[in-house]
Every structure is written in C-alpha cells, then in structure tokens.
Design a protein around this motif. Structure first.
Motif, PDB file in Angstrom:
ATOM      1  N   ALA A   1       0.720  -1.526   0.087  1.00  9.12           N
ATOM      2  CA  ALA A   1      -0.061  -0.177  -0.387  1.00  9.12           C
ATOM      3  C   ALA A   1       0.649   1.024  -0.567  1.00  9.12           C
ATOM      4  N   GLY A   2       2.504   1.207  -0.173  1.00  9.07           N
ATOM      5  CA  GLY A   2       3.224   2.315   0.042  1.00  9.07           C
ATOM      6  C   GLY A   2       3.229   2.956   0.892  1.00  9.07           C
ATOM      7  N   ILE A   3       3.557   1.984   2.022  1.00 16.04           N
ATOM      8  CA  ILE A   3       2.908   3.161   3.325  1.00 16.04           C
ATOM      9  C   ILE A   3       4.640   2.378   3.898  1.00 16.04           C
ATOM     10  N   PRO A   4       5.192   3.621   4.821  1.00 15.14           N
ATOM     11  CA  PRO A   4       6.777   3.561   4.937  1.00 15.14           C
ATOM     12  C   PRO A   4       7.132   2.158   5.935  1.00 15.14           C
ATOM     13  N   LEU A   5       8.515   0.808   5.670  1.00 16.14           N
ATOM     14  CA  LEU A   5       8.117   0.639   6.260  1.00 16.14           C
ATOM     15  C   LEU A   5       9.413   0.393   7.545  1.00 16.14           C
ATOM     16  N   GLU A   6       9.176   2.499   8.043  1.00 12.68           N
ATOM     17  CA  GLU A   6      10.291   2.230   8.777  1.00 12.68           C
ATOM     18  C   GLU A   6       9.365   2.525   9.620  1.00 12.68           C
ATOM     19  N   GLY A   7       7.683   1.953   9.711  1.00  9.70           N
ATOM     20  CA  GLY A   7       6.655   2.320  11.020  1.00  9.70           C
ATOM     21  C   GLY A   7       6.806   1.626  11.244  1.00  9.70           C
ATOM     22  N   ILE A   8       7.347   0.434  11.280  1.00  8.13           N
ATOM     23  CA  ILE A   8       7.760  -1.435  12.164  1.00  8.13           C
ATOM     24  C   ILE A   8       8.400  -1.023  13.342  1.00  8.13           C
ATOM     25  N   GLY A   9       9.347  -0.409  13.312  1.00 11.21           N
ATOM     26  CA  GLY A   9      10.135   0.416  14.374  1.00 11.21           C
ATOM     27  C   GLY A   9       9.394   0.542  15.256  1.00 11.21           C
ATOM     28  N   LEU A  10       9.032   1.613  14.406  1.00 10.76           N
ATOM     29  CA  LEU A  10       7.307   2.624  15.930  1.00 10.76           C
ATOM     30  C   LEU A  10       6.959   1.014  16.517  1.00 10.76           C
ATOM     31  N   ILE A  11       5.878   0.766  16.220  1.00 14.22           N
ATOM     32  CA  ILE A  11       5.491  -0.426  16.733  1.00 14.22           C
ATOM     33  C   ILE A  11       6.073  -0.879  17.388  1.00 14.22           C
ATOM     34  N   ILE A  12       7.444  -1.919  17.433  1.00 16.63           N
ATOM     35  CA  ILE A  12       8.251  -2.892  18.284  1.00 16.63           C
ATOM     36  C   ILE A  12       7.871  -2.687  19.474  1.00 16.63           C
ATOM     37  N   GLY A  13       7.656  -1.901  20.006  1.00 12.73           N
ATOM     38  CA  GLY A  13       7.706  -1.604  21.833  1.00 12.73           C
ATOM     39  C   GLY A  13       6.563  -2.219  22.278  1.00 12.73           C
ATOM     40  N   VAL A  14       5.948  -2.664  21.213  1.00 17.43           N
ATOM     41  CA  VAL A  14       4.479  -2.942  22.313  1.00 17.43           C
ATOM     42  C   VAL A  14       4.330  -4.476  21.224  1.00 17.43           C
ATOM     43  N   GLU A  15       5.587  -5.017  20.204  1.00 12.89           N
ATOM     44  CA  GLU A  15       4.597  -6.237  19.532  1.00 12.89           C
ATOM     45  C   GLU A  15       4.361  -7.166  20.421  1.00 12.89           C
ATOM     46  N   ARG A  16       5.977  -7.445  21.598  1.00 11.83           N
ATOM     47  CA  ARG A  16       5.243  -8.283  21.838  1.00 11.83           C
ATOM     48  C   ARG A  16       3.875  -8.823  22.843  1.00 11.83           C
TER      49      ARG A  16
END
Ligand code: ASP
Length: 418
Positions: free
Chosen positions: A368-383
């Motif tokens: 969808a052309g959404i920046p992949l860096e966003g993944i780094g943003l949500i890693i903190g609550v991933e678990r």
C-alpha cells in the motif's frame, strides 16, 4: 484444583513477579526462570508434528469418504478466509474511526523512534517472503515427506498424511484394520503425552509471563496506548462478538461453554504466543471437552494453525492505517481495499510461531506504499500484541472446527432420517 485454574494462578503470579522485577530494575533475573517456559514450549512442539501426522492418517484411513473430506476442507477454508477478510476490514474501520495515529505528534514519534532504535536494529524483520500462487501450491507437496516432517513444515506434512491415509483405504481390509489399530494406539499415546506435559503448564506460564513483564518497556505502552487499545479492543470484539455468535448460531453451542471448556487453550496461547505450540492441547480439548469428531479436529485444527490468523489480520489492518496516519500518508479507498487483500494473504502466510506477524506486516505496508520504517515504531508493544493476537488465532481455529463438526453432524442426522 482444575488445570485451567492453576494456569490462571500461574499467569497472575507471573504478572506480579515480572512487575516486581521490573520495578526493582532486575529484569535480568527473569532469564533464570524463562528456561522452564522454553522447555515446556519445546515439549509441546515435539508432540505437534507426530500428533498431526498420526491423527490425520488415522482419521482419513478411517473416513474412507473422500467427499466428506473435501467438504470439511472447503467449509473450513471458506470460513477461515471470510473471517480473516472481515477481521482486517474491522481493524481498518476501527483505526479510521479512532485515529490512534493522530495523537502521536512529531515530537512523540521521534522520542519513540530514538528509544527503540537499538532494539529495532536487533529485531529488524527479514524481507517478507513473496510467493506466487503456483509456488504456494507446489510448496504443499513435499518432495521428501521425511524432510518436511523433520523441518516441521505443517502444510506438506498435512498433504502427505492425507494421501497416505487415503492410500490405506485401498489396501486389503485385514491389513487396513491392523494399521488403524496401530495409528489409534499411537494417537492415544501422544494424547497421554500431551496430558503429561500439560502438568507443567502452570509453572511454565509463570516463567514465560514473568520474563515478558520483567522485560517489557512500559513507557512504550504509554506512548502507543491508543494504538494498542484499538488493536486489542477490536480483537476482543471479534473474539467475544463475532466468534461467540458463530459458535452459537452455526455451532449450536453456548459461547460460555465453548470459552470455559477451552480456557486452558486460550491461556496457553496468551502465554506462549505460538499457535503451533498450543495445537496439541487444542486438538485434545476440542475432541474430549467439546465432543468434536476426531476426523474434523485432526484436519481443521492443524490447517487453521497454519493458515487461519484472524488476530494477526486485525493487527495488520490497524497497524497499516496507524502507521499511515503517523507518517501522514493518506490512504485512498482503493489502497485500503488492497490492504484487506494483502493482509488476508499475509496472515495466511504467517507461521504459527511468536513474532512472525510483524514480519509479514512489511508485505502489507509495502503493497500500500506505507513507509516500512513504521514497523520500528510499533516494535515496542509487539510482544503484548502478539500474545493477544495468538489467542484469537487459536480460538478462531477451534470455533471453525466446531462449526464444521456440527454442520457435518447435522448433515449425517438429516441423511439418517431419509
Ligand atoms: N504468534 C502468532 C501465532 O502463533 C503469529 C503472529 O506473529 O501473528 O499465532
């Protein structure tokens, strides 16, 4: 005391111990208890592949009804796909409605990103696997079934066990009986093994939860609170709304009974974050506590543990819209429809092991052309989100198995009347 009560006590004690260690900044101590949890997960995984192979072979060899097998498979896959598409759509709608990304201004975003840089470098997801439809179909057929068994590749193991089970129906009846007897005995032994290992569950859950809570970054949870709340809220709505309705209307079973009888399965999914690890206990519980047919259980649950991930779908839907909001990317309706499609496929391609949903999320964002860096943003609550989505993934499999089982039974009753 009932096992699920003991597991629940283990969970609460784990939360308390983990929080205490976090408060004392002694998270490292958790590393000493965690091995008990890891041993438990490994023991369950050890049983999963033989149990799947033996129970599918036994069930198909005893079925001798190809049409029924096809029907069960079709019904299950149709319900899996419909549920996942609905789950992503609900996630997208909720994220649009509550706009969790809007509350995160540039300053907050930078603070989170700076705080997790080190962690995200460590956990940066590998490139998502991309496979075409023909490759997917080819991957279902093992060139060497023993290699598939050894590698724990669920889908090729299912294909091989199904085919060998069917082949048993073609051999001399006396020999077939002997094979069936052996498979039945093996199945009983594996079930006994599951029950034995489950004795460890309360202590293992305590160890796993202590480790998670002790190492969990609560400051991330606060910063990403709205995002986490929307995701978990939609998951809860899907579990107690959608699946409850489906269980009641299509499965003719009270949702209360369903959730009560499978409470140890849900608690285990939450503590292990792995659909595969919970599979043996789920198979035993569905058959013994909810009276489902072994043929249906042994076919639908392993298939579901591999392809049905409604919790992961919701997570994909909310996360894609959330990240787009944070980065100020406006998603057109067409792009959102694309997210529904890729997120459903990405969830199918998500393996039932901890933390894979965030890897397959990169596929959804990319499409969808959404920046992949966003993944780094949500890693903190991933678990924590992984723990919640695994509960939904697993309970969705059990609900589907129940629905298919009851619809097959209704069909048999109707046919015996005429
Ligand atoms: N942990 C999930 C599961 O085992 C998969 C995921 O990461 O979404 O079901």
């Amino acid at each position: 005391m009932k096992l699920h009560t003991k597991i629940f006590i283990g969970l609460l004690a784990g939360i308390a111990a983990g929080a205490l260690l976090a408060m004392l900044q002694a998270g490292a101590v958790a590393a000493y208890v965690k091995p008990l949890g890891d041993i438990f997960i490994q023991l369950l995984k050890m049983i999963a592949i033989p149990l799947i192979a033996v129970s599918i072979m036994g069930a198909t060899a005893g079925f001798a009804d190809l049409k029924k097998l096809g029907r069960v498979g079709l019904k299950a896959v149709a319900f899996f796909l419909a549920s996942m598409a609905l789950a992503v759509s609900l996630g997208i709608v909720a994220a649009n409605l509550f706009q969790p990304g809007k509350s995160l201004d540039a300053a907050k975003r930078e603070a989170i990103q700076a705080g997790i840089q080190a962690e995200s470098r460590r956990q940066q997801p590998a490139a998502a696997p991309r496979a075409g439809a023909s490759e997917f179909l080819l991957a279902l057929i093992p060139t060497n079934p023993f290699a598939a068994l050894a590698a724990g590749d669920m889908l090729p193991v299912i294909t091989f066990s199904l085919l060998l089970g069917l082949a048993f129906t073609l051999i001399a009846p006396a020999k077939r009986e002997r094979v069936l007897e052996l498979l039945d005995a093996l199945n009983d032994a594996l079930v006994a093994l599951v029950k034995g290992v489950m004795g460890l569950a309360p202590y293992a859950v305590f160890a796993l939860i202590t480790a998670v809570i002790a190492q969990f970054g609560f400051h991330f949870l606060l910063a990403l609170l709205e995002y986490a709340l929307v995701t978990v809220g939609v998951m809860a709505f899907f579990l107690f709304g959608y699946y409850s309705l489906a269980v009641a209307l299509l499965g003719g079973t009270s949702p209360l009974t369903f959730f009560r009888r499978l409470s140890s399965v849900g608690l285990l999914a939450f503590s292990t974050s792995s659909s595969n690890a919970v599979l043996p206990e789920n198979m035993v519980s569905c058959e013994q506590k909810l009276g489902m047919d072994r043929g249906v259980v042994s076919f639908v649950l392993p298939l579901g543990a591999t392809i049905n991930m409604s919790g992961t779908s919701i997570y994909h839907g909310v996360s894609a819209v959330f990240i787009a909001q944070v980065f100020g990317v406006a998603l057109s309706l067409q792009q959102q429809a694309l997210v529904v499609l890729t997120a459903t496929l990405a969830a199918v391609g998500t393996a039932g092991i901890p933390g894979i949903g965030i890897v397959t999320l990169s596929m959804v964002l990319g499409s969808a052309g959404i920046p992949l860096e966003g993944i780094g943003l949500i890693i903190g609550v991933e678990r924590i989100l992984d723990m919640c989505r695994t509960v939904l993934n697993v309970m969705g499999d059990s609900a589907t198995a129940l629905i298919v089982d009851r619809s097959e039974k209704r069909r048999e009753r109707r046919r015996s009347w005429v």
